[in-house]
Design an enzyme around this catalytic site. Sequence first.
Site, mmCIF file in Angstrom:
data_model
loop_
_atom_site.group_PDB
_atom_site.id
_atom_site.type_symbol
_atom_site.label_atom_id
_atom_site.label_comp_id
_atom_site.label_asym_id
_atom_site.label_seq_id
_atom_site.Cartn_x
_atom_site.Cartn_y
_atom_site.Cartn_z
ATOM 1 C CD GLU A 303 -2.686 -1.244 -0.126
ATOM 2 O OE1 GLU A 303 -3.189 -0.181 -0.522
ATOM 3 O OE2 GLU A 303 -2.881 -2.128 -0.423
ATOM 4 C CD1 TRP A 306 -1.416 -0.082 -3.942
ATOM 5 C CD2 TRP A 306 -2.041 0.931 -5.755
ATOM 6 N NE1 TRP A 306 -2.032 -0.863 -4.746
ATOM 7 C CE2 TRP A 306 -2.273 -0.249 -6.126
ATOM 8 C CE3 TRP A 306 -2.042 2.059 -6.846
ATOM 9 C CZ2 TRP A 306 -2.866 -0.639 -7.217
ATOM 10 C CZ3 TRP A 306 -2.535 1.642 -7.906
ATOM 11 C CH2 TRP A 306 -3.063 0.325 -8.214
ATOM 12 C CD1 TRP A 335 -17.844 13.597 -17.919
ATOM 13 C CD2 TRP A 335 -18.516 11.653 -16.850
ATOM 14 N NE1 TRP A 335 -17.133 12.706 -17.977
ATOM 15 C CE2 TRP A 335 -17.091 11.566 -17.012
ATOM 16 C CE3 TRP A 335 -19.031 10.569 -16.161
ATOM 17 C CZ2 TRP A 335 -16.211 10.465 -17.022
ATOM 18 C CZ3 TRP A 335 -18.082 9.522 -15.928
ATOM 19 C CH2 TRP A 335 -16.901 9.313 -16.008
ATOM 20 C CG ASN A 370 -8.409 1.880 0.032
ATOM 21 O OD1 ASN A 370 -8.269 2.771 -0.720
ATOM 22 N ND2 ASN A 370 -8.256 0.558 -0.171
ATOM 23 C CD1 TRP A 388 -13.487 11.117 -14.691
ATOM 24 C CD2 TRP A 388 -12.036 12.183 -13.117
ATOM 25 N NE1 TRP A 388 -12.378 11.825 -15.309
ATOM 26 C CE2 TRP A 388 -11.359 12.333 -14.487
ATOM 27 C CE3 TRP A 388 -11.050 12.573 -11.935
ATOM 28 C CZ2 TRP A 388 -10.373 13.199 -14.701
ATOM 29 C CZ3 TRP A 388 -10.059 13.362 -12.310
ATOM 30 C CH2 TRP A 388 -9.665 13.454 -13.817
ATOM 31 C CD1 TRP A 411 -11.288 10.859 -5.956
ATOM 32 C CD2 TRP A 411 -13.167 10.241 -7.308
ATOM 33 N NE1 TRP A 411 -12.257 10.981 -5.012
ATOM 34 C CE2 TRP A 411 -13.478 10.669 -5.906
ATOM 35 C CE3 TRP A 411 -14.214 9.736 -8.103
ATOM 36 C CZ2 TRP A 411 -14.885 10.547 -5.364
ATOM 37 C CZ3 TRP A 411 -15.553 9.840 -7.544
ATOM 38 C CH2 TRP A 411 -15.810 10.006 -6.256
HETATM 39 C C1 LIG Z 1 -11.287 7.652 -4.697
HETATM 40 C C2 LIG Z 1 -10.135 7.373 -3.666
HETATM 41 C C3 LIG Z 1 -9.706 8.779 -3.171
HETATM 42 C C4 LIG Z 1 -8.429 8.821 -2.238
HETATM 43 N N1 LIG Z 1 -7.998 9.952 -1.951
HETATM 44 C C5 LIG Z 1 -6.940 9.897 -1.019
HETATM 45 C C6 LIG Z 1 -6.425 11.020 -0.652
HETATM 46 O O1 LIG Z 1 -6.632 12.273 -0.738
HETATM 47 N N2 LIG Z 1 -5.324 10.849 0.225
HETATM 48 C C7 LIG Z 1 -4.705 9.800 0.629
HETATM 49 O O2 LIG Z 1 -3.923 9.630 1.371
HETATM 50 N N3 LIG Z 1 -5.145 8.784 0.084
HETATM 51 C C8 LIG Z 1 -6.323 8.578 -0.690
HETATM 52 N N4 LIG Z 1 -6.712 7.376 -1.342
HETATM 53 C C9 LIG Z 1 -6.168 6.181 -0.779
HETATM 54 C C10 LIG Z 1 -6.611 5.471 0.259
HETATM 55 O O3 LIG Z 1 -7.857 5.024 0.396
HETATM 56 C C11 LIG Z 1 -6.146 5.836 1.699
HETATM 57 O O4 LIG Z 1 -4.813 6.436 1.756
HETATM 58 C C12 LIG Z 1 -6.326 5.164 3.061
HETATM 59 O O5 LIG Z 1 -7.665 4.823 2.966
HETATM 60 C C13 LIG Z 1 -5.890 5.876 4.274
HETATM 61 O O6 LIG Z 1 -5.966 5.304 5.325
HETATM 62 P P1 LIG Z 1 -4.862 4.399 6.223
HETATM 63 O O7 LIG Z 1 -3.932 5.475 6.464
HETATM 64 O O8 LIG Z 1 -5.694 3.824 7.341
HETATM 65 O O9 LIG Z 1 -4.174 3.432 5.283
HETATM 66 P P2 LIG Z 1 -3.447 2.045 5.397
HETATM 67 O O10 LIG Z 1 -4.382 1.058 4.944
HETATM 68 O O11 LIG Z 1 -2.903 1.816 6.499
HETATM 69 O O12 LIG Z 1 -2.226 2.208 4.284
HETATM 70 C C14 LIG Z 1 -0.976 3.096 4.607
HETATM 71 C C15 LIG Z 1 -0.686 4.099 3.838
HETATM 72 O O13 LIG Z 1 -0.389 3.714 2.491
HETATM 73 C C16 LIG Z 1 -0.982 4.758 1.607
HETATM 74 N N5 LIG Z 1 -2.036 3.976 0.663
HETATM 75 C C17 LIG Z 1 -2.995 3.169 1.173
HETATM 76 N N6 LIG Z 1 -3.791 2.665 -0.096
HETATM 77 C C18 LIG Z 1 -3.288 3.781 -0.916
HETATM 78 C C19 LIG Z 1 -3.955 4.037 -2.211
HETATM 79 N N7 LIG Z 1 -5.043 3.133 -2.578
HETATM 80 N N8 LIG Z 1 -3.360 5.059 -2.911
HETATM 81 C C20 LIG Z 1 -2.434 5.753 -2.368
HETATM 82 N N9 LIG Z 1 -1.923 5.574 -1.372
HETATM 83 C C21 LIG Z 1 -2.353 4.437 -0.409
HETATM 84 C C22 LIG Z 1 -1.493 5.754 2.398
HETATM 85 O O14 LIG Z 1 -0.716 6.897 2.617
HETATM 86 C C23 LIG Z 1 -1.914 5.237 3.772
HETATM 87 O O15 LIG Z 1 -1.887 5.972 4.844
HETATM 88 C C24 LIG Z 1 -7.754 7.272 -1.981
HETATM 89 C C25 LIG Z 1 -8.531 6.044 -2.492
HETATM 90 C C26 LIG Z 1 -9.441 6.233 -3.399
HETATM 91 C C27 LIG Z 1 -10.252 5.088 -4.025
#
Ligand SMILES: Cc1cc2nc3c(=O)[nH]c(=O)nc-3n(C[C@H](O)[C@H](O)[C@H](O)COP(=O)(O)OP(=O)(O)OC[C@H]3O[C@@H](n4cnc5c(N)ncnc54)[C@H](O)[C@@H]3O)c2cc1C
Length: 495
Positions: A303, A306, A335, A370, A388, A411
Site C-alpha cells: 500500500e 501505491w 457525464w 479505503n 469523476w 478517482w
Molecule cells: C477515490 C479514492 C480517493 C483517495 N484519496 C486519497 C487522498 O486524498 N489521500 C490519501 O492519502 N489517500 C487517498 N486514497 C487512498 C486510500 O484510500 C487512503 O490512503 C487510505 O484509506 C488511508 O487510510 P490508512 O492510513 O488507514 O491506510 P493504510 O491501509 O494503513 O495504508 C497505509 C498508507 O498507504 C497509503 N495508501 C494506502 N492505500 C493507498 C492507495 N490506494 N493509494 C495511495 N496511497 C495509499 C496511504 O498513505 C496510507 O496512509 C484514495 C483512494 C480512493 C479509492
Amino acid sequence: MPEKAYQRGLVWLRNDLRMDDNTALYRAAKACNALAVIFIACPQTWRSHGDGDNVVAMRLRTLKALQASLAKKHIPLYFLELRGFAQVSAALEQICRKLNIEALFANAEYPLNEQRRDAAVRETLRSVGVPVEYCTDRTLIPPGSLTTGSGEGFKVYTPFKRAFIARHDNRDQGFEPLPAPRSLGADHGDLWPEWIALEGEHNLVRAIPDTVGDYGVAPGGDSRVLEWAVGEGAAKTLLEEFSAIVADYQEQRDFPAVPGTSRLSPYLNCGALSVRRCVQMALAENDGRWVGSSEGASCWLSELLWREFYQHLVVNFPRVCRNLPFKPETERVPWSRRTEDFERWCEGQTGVPIVDAAMRQLNQTGWMHNRLRMVVASFLTKNLLTDWRKGEHYFMQKLVDADFAANNGGWQWAASTGTDAAPYFRVFNPYSQSKRFDPDGAFIRAFVPELEGYSAKDIHCPPNDLFSDRSYPAPVCDVTESRKHAIEVFANLKS
Ligand SMILES: Cc1cc2nc3c(=O)[nH]c(=O)nc-3n(C[C@H](O)[C@H](O)[C@H](O)COP(=O)(O)OP(=O)(O)OC[C@H]3O[C@@H](n4cnc5c(N)ncnc54)[C@H](O)[C@@H]3O)c2cc1C
C-alpha cells in the site's frame, strides 16, 4: 567542530511538518551554523487546488505543534501568509536579504504548479547568490528514477511494484530515517528577530493563526474533524500501535467497522510522519524484506508503494495535473448533468446504505475507509455516471488526508479514466460489497441511525416498507440498470 558551508540557512517547510527524519532540515542542520525555518501559507492557490477546510486546519494545527518542538531546540519557525504561489519568489528573496540567508533548503513537491513555483524560487534566489537545495523526502526514491525497459514512467502499478522490489529488496535499503536536529542552544535563538517587515501584503511573524484567507477552522464547525490528534508525537504513537496489528492487516483491512488499517494518511500527507519511518516499522516486522514472512506487513508495504506509484505518476504524466483524464478518449463520456443525484451522494442520502454510511463518515470525521472510497467513487462515476472530477473535488474539500496524487489516482482508477484503472466493465455492486465487508451491518448502523433497527440481512438493501415513512430515502437509482448503462457508454468510446 568541522567548518560548516554556510553561516545562516533557511529551511522552507511545506507538506513535511516534522523534525524527525526530515531530509531538508537534516541537511540544513549539517551545512549551516545558524538555522531558521519558514512556512508560507498561500490560501488562494490552495483554494484553486481544491484544498478544503479540513486539510488546511490539519496543516495549521500540525505547524503549531512543530513550532513548539522546534522552540525547545531554539530553532525559530516563521510564518508568512501570501495570496498565492506567484508571490513566493519575491517574498523569499526579500527574506533571504533581510535575514542574511546564504542557502535555502526544502523537500521537493511534485504536482505541476508546485514544481513551477520551486523552479521560479531557484531562479530568483540564484540571481542574488543564494543556492537552493530541493531534497527527495516525500517519496522513497526520486520520481522519474524508476522506469520501464524503454525508459518511460510506469503506467501500471504491478510492474512498478515488481521493479521497485527487485531493486530494493534485501539490499542495503538506503531508506534509513535521519535524526532530528540537535538543540542549537539559547544563544542561537537570540540571533533571529521576532518578526520582520516585508514589502507588500504581510510581514514575517512567529504567531501561527488558526485559519488563513477565507478558510474556516472546520466545515460547519464539526468538532469530530478536530478530534484528530496532531503532531509527530501523535503520529509516532499511532505507528507504534499499528505495528502491534500489522500482521493482521491483510485479513482486516477491508472491513470498515474494524480498526484494521493504520489511519496514518493524515500524518503522511501533512508530513508529521515520514514514509521511511513507516517502511522501517514494516520491514522490521517482515524479516527486513518487502515480501517476507508476515503477509500483513508485506501487504501494508504494497500500500505504501501505491502511494509512491501515484506520486511518481504526477511527475511522469503531468497531464493528470491539468484536470484531464489520463485516457483522452474518456473525455467523451457523456457525464450526467443531474445535480440532484450528486447532491444526494454528497449528503449521504442516496438510499444505498453502504454509500450513505461512507459519505457520512467522510462528512463527519474528514476520513473514509479505503474500501468505501472505492465503493462510493464507483457508485458516483458508474451508477450515477457523474464526472469523476466532481467527486475528486468533493473529497479534496472534505478529507483531512487530502493529497492530490493519491486522490486523483484513486478517482481516475475508479472511473476507469486513468493509467492503472479498473477495467470499465468491472463495476462495484454496492449491495454485494456491503454484505461482504460489513456483514453484520455494524458500520452502516454507526453512521445511518435511521437503519439501526434493521437485521443484518435487511440492512444492506432495506425492504420497501421503510421508504414509506420517509425516514430513509428510496434508492437514487437501480443499481443493475445503471451498471448496464455505464458499461454501454464506456464500450461505445471504443467504437
Ligand atoms: C477515490 C479514492 C480517493 C483517495 N484519496 C486519497 C487522498 O486524498 N489521500 C490519501 O492519502 N489517500 C487517498 N486514497 C487512498 C486510500 O484510500 C487512503 O490512503 C487510505 O484509506 C488511508 O487510510 P490508512 O492510513 O488507514 O491506510 P493504510 O491501509 O494503513 O495504508 C497505509 C498508507 O498507504 C497509503 N495508501 C494506502 N492505500 C493507498 C492507495 N490506494 N493509494 C495511495 N496511497 C495509499 C496511504 O498513505 C496510507 O496512509 C484514495 C483512494 C480512493 C479509492
